[in-house]
Scaffold this motif. Structure first.
Motif, PDB file in Angstrom:
ATOM      1  N   GLU A 226      31.744  15.166  -6.199  1.00  0.00           N
ATOM      2  CA  GLU A 226      32.512  14.282  -6.725  1.00  0.00           C
ATOM      3  C   GLU A 226      33.334  13.267  -5.814  1.00  0.00           C
ATOM      4  O   GLU A 226      33.474  12.155  -6.313  1.00  0.00           O
ATOM      5  CB  GLU A 226      33.734  15.130  -7.276  1.00  0.00           C
ATOM      6  N   LEU A 227      33.337  13.595  -4.563  1.00  0.00           N
ATOM      7  CA  LEU A 227      33.984  12.653  -3.614  1.00  0.00           C
ATOM      8  C   LEU A 227      33.193  11.435  -3.369  1.00  0.00           C
ATOM      9  O   LEU A 227      33.785  10.359  -3.287  1.00  0.00           O
ATOM     10  CB  LEU A 227      34.037  13.299  -2.198  1.00  0.00           C
ATOM     11  N   GLY A 228      31.926  11.537  -3.588  1.00  0.00           N
ATOM     12  CA  GLY A 228      31.245  10.289  -3.513  1.00  0.00           C
ATOM     13  C   GLY A 228      31.472   9.103  -4.719  1.00  0.00           C
ATOM     14  O   GLY A 228      31.061   8.036  -4.786  1.00  0.00           O
ATOM     15  N   PHE A 229      32.270   9.516  -5.725  1.00  0.00           N
ATOM     16  CA  PHE A 229      32.898   8.498  -6.645  1.00  0.00           C
ATOM     17  C   PHE A 229      34.124   8.258  -6.662  1.00  0.00           C
ATOM     18  O   PHE A 229      34.765   7.715  -7.623  1.00  0.00           O
ATOM     19  CB  PHE A 229      32.320   9.420  -8.012  1.00  0.00           C
ATOM     20  N   ARG A 230      34.942   8.560  -5.637  1.00  0.00           N
ATOM     21  CA  ARG A 230      36.334   8.190  -5.468  1.00  0.00           C
ATOM     22  C   ARG A 230      36.199   6.386  -5.366  1.00  0.00           C
ATOM     23  O   ARG A 230      35.377   5.863  -4.822  1.00  0.00           O
ATOM     24  CB  ARG A 230      36.907   8.446  -4.017  1.00  0.00           C
TER      25      ARG A 230
ATOM     26  N   LEU B 276      17.640   6.313 -17.432  1.00  0.00           N
ATOM     27  CA  LEU B 276      19.293   6.470 -17.300  1.00  0.00           C
ATOM     28  C   LEU B 276      20.079   5.651 -18.510  1.00  0.00           C
ATOM     29  O   LEU B 276      19.842   4.526 -18.380  1.00  0.00           O
ATOM     30  CB  LEU B 276      19.941   6.501 -15.978  1.00  0.00           C
ATOM     31  N   ASN B 277      20.830   6.177 -19.363  1.00  0.00           N
ATOM     32  CA  ASN B 277      21.566   5.682 -20.261  1.00  0.00           C
ATOM     33  C   ASN B 277      22.610   4.924 -19.602  1.00  0.00           C
ATOM     34  O   ASN B 277      23.196   5.387 -18.378  1.00  0.00           O
ATOM     35  CB  ASN B 277      21.734   6.325 -21.379  1.00  0.00           C
ATOM     36  N   PRO B 278      23.425   4.398 -20.413  1.00  0.00           N
ATOM     37  CA  PRO B 278      24.848   3.473 -19.837  1.00  0.00           C
ATOM     38  C   PRO B 278      25.800   4.611 -19.358  1.00  0.00           C
ATOM     39  O   PRO B 278      26.772   4.243 -18.665  1.00  0.00           O
ATOM     40  CB  PRO B 278      25.094   2.637 -20.929  1.00  0.00           C
ATOM     41  N   GLY B 279      25.600   5.763 -19.882  1.00  0.00           N
ATOM     42  CA  GLY B 279      26.706   6.863 -19.505  1.00  0.00           C
ATOM     43  C   GLY B 279      26.615   7.329 -18.044  1.00  0.00           C
ATOM     44  O   GLY B 279      27.656   7.966 -17.664  1.00  0.00           O
ATOM     45  N   TRP B 280      25.636   6.910 -17.149  1.00  0.00           N
ATOM     46  CA  TRP B 280      25.403   7.362 -15.855  1.00  0.00           C
ATOM     47  C   TRP B 280      26.134   6.388 -14.828  1.00  0.00           C
ATOM     48  O   TRP B 280      25.781   5.308 -15.092  1.00  0.00           O
ATOM     49  CB  TRP B 280      23.903   7.607 -15.816  1.00  0.00           C
ATOM     50  N   GLN B 281      26.671   6.863 -14.067  1.00  0.00           N
ATOM     51  CA  GLN B 281      27.231   5.979 -12.772  1.00  0.00           C
ATOM     52  C   GLN B 281      26.711   6.341 -11.552  1.00  0.00           C
ATOM     53  O   GLN B 281      26.775   7.796 -11.219  1.00  0.00           O
ATOM     54  CB  GLN B 281      28.984   6.395 -12.948  1.00  0.00           C
ATOM     55  N   GLY B 282      26.339   5.554 -10.733  1.00  0.00           N
ATOM     56  CA  GLY B 282      25.587   5.675  -9.602  1.00  0.00           C
ATOM     57  C   GLY B 282      26.873   5.563  -8.424  1.00  0.00           C
ATOM     58  O   GLY B 282      27.914   5.008  -8.461  1.00  0.00           O
ATOM     59  N   SER B 283      26.695   6.634  -7.546  1.00  0.00           N
ATOM     60  CA  SER B 283      27.398   6.413  -6.437  1.00  0.00           C
ATOM     61  C   SER B 283      27.262   5.250  -5.446  1.00  0.00           C
ATOM     62  O   SER B 283      26.435   4.935  -5.323  1.00  0.00           O
ATOM     63  CB  SER B 283      27.241   7.809  -5.419  1.00  0.00           C
ATOM     64  N   PRO B 284      28.606   4.749  -4.841  1.00  0.00           N
ATOM     65  CA  PRO B 284      28.437   3.659  -4.081  1.00  0.00           C
ATOM     66  C   PRO B 284      27.626   4.103  -2.553  1.00  0.00           C
ATOM     67  O   PRO B 284      26.997   3.334  -2.183  1.00  0.00           O
ATOM     68  CB  PRO B 284      29.849   3.411  -3.611  1.00  0.00           C
ATOM     69  N   GLY B 285      27.787   5.411  -2.056  1.00  0.00           N
ATOM     70  CA  GLY B 285      26.912   5.509  -1.049  1.00  0.00           C
ATOM     71  C   GLY B 285      26.093   6.659  -1.204  1.00  0.00           C
ATOM     72  O   GLY B 285      25.816   7.427  -2.318  1.00  0.00           O
TER      73      GLY B 285
ATOM     74  N   ASN C 251      27.261  11.018   2.922  1.00  0.00           N
ATOM     75  CA  ASN C 251      28.565  10.563   3.344  1.00  0.00           C
ATOM     76  C   ASN C 251      29.520  11.584   2.768  1.00  0.00           C
ATOM     77  O   ASN C 251      30.664  11.514   3.374  1.00  0.00           O
ATOM     78  CB  ASN C 251      28.770   9.164   2.623  1.00  0.00           C
ATOM     79  N   HIS C 252      29.434  12.435   1.819  1.00  0.00           N
ATOM     80  CA  HIS C 252      30.491  13.488   1.592  1.00  0.00           C
ATOM     81  C   HIS C 252      29.841  14.799   1.419  1.00  0.00           C
ATOM     82  O   HIS C 252      30.882  15.661   1.462  1.00  0.00           O
ATOM     83  CB  HIS C 252      30.751  12.835  -0.029  1.00  0.00           C
ATOM     84  N   VAL C 253      28.508  14.949   1.226  1.00  0.00           N
ATOM     85  CA  VAL C 253      27.985  16.325   0.877  1.00  0.00           C
ATOM     86  C   VAL C 253      27.475  16.949   2.199  1.00  0.00           C
ATOM     87  O   VAL C 253      26.739  16.115   3.025  1.00  0.00           O
ATOM     88  CB  VAL C 253      27.031  16.468  -0.203  1.00  0.00           C
TER      89      VAL C 253
ATOM     90  N   PRO D 233      20.067  14.157   1.825  1.00  0.00           N
ATOM     91  CA  PRO D 233      21.052  13.385   2.387  1.00  0.00           C
ATOM     92  C   PRO D 233      20.888  12.012   1.999  1.00  0.00           C
ATOM     93  O   PRO D 233      22.129  11.100   2.018  1.00  0.00           O
ATOM     94  CB  PRO D 233      20.925  13.871   3.688  1.00  0.00           C
ATOM     95  N   GLU D 234      19.742  11.241   1.945  1.00  0.00           N
ATOM     96  CA  GLU D 234      19.534   9.999   1.899  1.00  0.00           C
ATOM     97  C   GLU D 234      19.487   9.249   0.573  1.00  0.00           C
ATOM     98  O   GLU D 234      19.126   7.917   0.594  1.00  0.00           O
ATOM     99  CB  GLU D 234      18.512   9.396   2.973  1.00  0.00           C
ATOM    100  N   MET D 235      19.668  10.061  -0.384  1.00  0.00           N
ATOM    101  CA  MET D 235      19.771   9.578  -1.518  1.00  0.00           C
ATOM    102  C   MET D 235      21.193   9.280  -2.411  1.00  0.00           C
ATOM    103  O   MET D 235      21.969  10.170  -2.300  1.00  0.00           O
ATOM    104  CB  MET D 235      18.841  10.440  -2.648  1.00  0.00           C
ATOM    105  N   HIS D 236      21.321   8.336  -3.208  1.00  0.00           N
ATOM    106  CA  HIS D 236      22.426   8.227  -4.049  1.00  0.00           C
ATOM    107  C   HIS D 236      22.533   9.369  -5.088  1.00  0.00           C
ATOM    108  O   HIS D 236      21.546   9.946  -5.390  1.00  0.00           O
ATOM    109  CB  HIS D 236      22.211   6.842  -4.674  1.00  0.00           C
TER     110      HIS D 236
END
Length: 251
Positions: A74-78, A201-210, A214-216, A227-230
């Motif tokens: 979840e931190l990846g979506f701050r 992916l339908n519009p309900g999905w949001q991609g992480s910026p990084g 970076n967070h996991v 590790p290297e995938m969004h």
């Protein structure tokens, strides 16, 4: 699909979080939730396994050492921090950590290859036969069964990989059976996380910026989180059609 043995024993289920990733002929799933039950129950997750496989076709992974994997996802979506000239940046509030599971190995896990194989489980952890008669679409599925203790608990992540009968798809078991009945609509309190490419992916999905690293703490995820995938996220809350969520490959 999430269903429980002893349907009268489960008072509530909430904060369900699921991670899915497809890798060649395998699918990886991580599953977590909060549950209140008056006695020990079994949670059953049907998944589309390749039929006819051995009893050890499903591989379980122990995440008791990394109970906060979903917090880190979840931190990846701050939201990004906005810096205003002449004043310090206001840091976003971090989500409160979930309670750490103190009992190591909070459950026992079993793979049930077919519906008929439920007879090999302890009778307390079986589902009534008429449940499966109402769900003919699951006749060829296999089942991950997790035995949970009584009481209120934030279940530490349950994780497993299985040879999927649907290569290229990512399957999220989200159909609800909490009271022994299959309802057309159910209340959802779910957050889904996904890693994958070439998926519709339908519009309900949001991609992480990084990327995930970076967070996991990917080295603690048994190679489930790369590790290297969004990461993509979808939140589902409120009354919705009761069914599993399946992401299909792009045509």
């Amino acid at each position: 699909m999430c269903c429980f043995s002893g349907t009268q024993l489960v008072q509530s289920v909430s904060k369900t979080r699921i991670f899915g990733r497809q890798e060649k002929k395998l699918q990886h799933l991580i599953y977590s939730m909060s549950i209140v039950a008056s006695d020990a129950v079994a949670m059953v997750l049907p998944v589309p396994v390749v039929p006819g496989g051995p009893d050890d076709a499903m591989k379980f992974a122990d995440f008791s050492g990394y109970p906060k994997v979903f917090d880190d996802l979840e931190l990846g979506f701050r939201p990004p921090v906005t810096v205003y000239r002449g004043s310090p940046a206001a840091l976003p509030a971090l989500p409160k950590p979930v309670l750490e599971v103190k009992q190591v190995g909070a459950y026992e896990a079993s793979f049930v290859p077919t519906i008929a194989d439920f007879s090999r489980l302890d009778a307390r952890f079986r589902l009534p036969d008429d449940v499966w008669k109402k769900l003919p679409g699951y006749a060829a599925f296999g089942f991950a069964v997790f035995k949970l203790r009584a009481g209120a608990q934030d279940v530490h992540p349950m994780a497993f990989s299985f040879p999927t009968a649907r290569p290229g798809h990512v399957f999220f078991p989200t159909l609800h059976i909490h009271d022994g009945e299959v309802h057309a609509k159910e209340h959802f309190d779910h957050t889904l996380y996904l890693q994958g490419e070439n998926l519709n992916l339908n519009p309900g999905w949001q991609g992480s910026p990084g990327v995930a690293m970076n967070h996991v703490k990917c080295e603690q995820t048994h190679h489930f989180v790369l590790p290297e995938m969004h990461v993509h996220r979808r939140r589902i809350y409120g009354k919705h059609a009761n069914g599993d969520i399946v992401l299909k490959p792009l045509v």
